[in-house]
Design a protein around this motif. Structure first.
Motif, short mmCIF file in Angstrom:
data_model
loop_
_atom_site.label_atom_id
_atom_site.label_comp_id
_atom_site.label_asym_id
_atom_site.label_seq_id
_atom_site.Cartn_x
_atom_site.Cartn_y
_atom_site.Cartn_z
N THR A 47 25.09 -4.27 -25.84
CA THR A 47 25.64 -5.62 -26.01
C THR A 47 26.24 -6.12 -24.70
O THR A 47 26.08 -7.29 -24.32
N LEU A 48 26.93 -5.24 -23.99
CA LEU A 48 27.49 -5.61 -22.67
C LEU A 48 26.36 -6.02 -21.73
O LEU A 48 26.45 -7.06 -21.06
N TYR A 49 25.30 -5.21 -21.68
CA TYR A 49 24.20 -5.51 -20.77
C TYR A 49 23.47 -6.79 -21.18
O TYR A 49 22.96 -7.52 -20.32
N GLN A 57 28.59 -7.14 -13.04
CA GLN A 57 28.54 -8.58 -13.29
C GLN A 57 29.63 -9.00 -14.28
O GLN A 57 30.17 -10.11 -14.18
N LEU A 58 29.96 -8.14 -15.22
CA LEU A 58 31.06 -8.43 -16.13
C LEU A 58 32.38 -8.51 -15.37
O LEU A 58 33.16 -9.44 -15.55
N LEU A 59 32.62 -7.54 -14.48
CA LEU A 59 33.86 -7.56 -13.70
C LEU A 59 33.91 -8.77 -12.78
O LEU A 59 34.98 -9.36 -12.57
N VAL A 108 37.53 -6.37 -6.42
CA VAL A 108 36.37 -7.15 -5.99
C VAL A 108 35.99 -6.80 -4.56
O VAL A 108 34.83 -6.50 -4.26
N TYR A 109 36.96 -6.80 -3.65
CA TYR A 109 36.63 -6.51 -2.26
C TYR A 109 36.33 -5.03 -2.05
O TYR A 109 35.59 -4.66 -1.13
N GLY A 110 36.88 -4.18 -2.90
CA GLY A 110 36.59 -2.76 -2.79
C GLY A 110 35.18 -2.41 -3.21
O GLY A 110 34.66 -1.35 -2.86
N ARG A 116 25.55 -8.06 -0.64
CA ARG A 116 26.02 -8.51 -1.96
C ARG A 116 27.39 -9.16 -1.82
O ARG A 116 28.39 -8.46 -1.70
N PRO A 117 27.46 -10.50 -1.81
CA PRO A 117 28.75 -11.18 -1.63
C PRO A 117 29.72 -10.85 -2.76
O PRO A 117 29.31 -10.58 -3.89
N CYS A 118 31.01 -10.86 -2.44
CA CYS A 118 32.03 -10.68 -3.47
C CYS A 118 31.96 -11.83 -4.47
O CYS A 118 31.70 -12.98 -4.10
#
Length: 237
Positions: A47-49, A57-59, A108-110, A116-118
């Motif tokens: 369901t998440l995918y 992408q969820l985060l 996000v930055y980690g 792949r842009p933040c």
């Protein structure tokens, strides 16, 4: 009126967002397993995918949603007509978001990977572009709004991460103001005084900022050529 099942879809997506946001806060910068998100939301991993494609992408969606909510909550308190002042406020809101949501911001930055842009960068660039376009129209921007937005977001992100890393009791918030003012001094000009003419570069940037659509009497090809010429003039310094 929603179609049958539409409410369930929205609720499932919202539950996943809420679960991921809560677990991010609890993890305090640590990893958040996919299984933990699904268990908290009461769904299975497919369901998440289905809704987000991947945990990453969820985060990303969680952080983007958090940024939009934060910006909506702080609003725009500016009482000045100076367009550069609005850019200063946009910078301050960016840094404030990082300091008030350090777990989200560092995560996000980690997770940055080559090419792949933040997730938050697109939202921050949109915020800066919105503030910079009036500066360009007033002939006070030395480079294009897109170039200025990229430089401001990059510098602001560095400042936010530096301040997050400092103990709160030792945090020097004047660092943000000093870097902000140095960046804006390099990218913008003072308001014209008297009969002083704008430079060719700033005039070109200002005219380019008004070309939001094809001018009457111009073809799309001619408009593209005009934008190219203005871009060259803007880069002439």
């Amino acid at each position: 009126m929603p179609t049958p099942g539409a409410t369930d879809v929205v609720n499932t997506r919202d539950r996943l967002l809420a679960a991921a946001a809560a677990l991010l806060e609890e993890a305090d910068g640590g990893d958040v397993p996919t299984r933990a998100i699904c268990d908290r939301a009461g769904v299975r991993s497919p369901t998440l995918y289905h809704h987000f494609g991947s945990k990453e992408q969820l985060l990303d969606a969680v952080v983007s949603h958090g940024l939009r909510e934060f910006l909506a909550s702080v609003g725009d308190d500016s009482s000045t007509d100076d367009p550069v002042a609005h850019v200063r406020e946009a910078w301050d809101r960016h840094v404030a978001f990082g300091l008030e949501n350090p777990s989200f911001y560092v995560l996000v930055y980690g997770r940055t990977r080559p090419g792949r842009p933040c997730a938050v960068v697109a939202d921050l660039r949109a915020l800066m572009l919105q503030a910079l376009e009036p500066v360009a129209r007033h002939g006070r921007l030395r480079v294009t709004p897109e170039e200025a937005a990229s430089q401001i977001v990059a510098a602001g992100s560095g400042v936010a991460l530096t301040l997050i890393a400092q103990p709160p009791e030792d945090r020097d918030l004047s660092l943000s103001a000093h870097v902000r003012d140095a960046i804006l001094a390099a990218l913008t000009t003072d308001p014209p005084e008297g009969d002083r003419e704008p430079t060719t570069a700033t005039a070109a940037v200002g005219l380019a900022a008004t070309l939001t659509k094809t001018p009457e009497g111009f073809s799309e090809a001619e408009t593209a050529l005009l934008r190219d010429w203005l871009g060259r003039l803007a880069g002439s310094g």
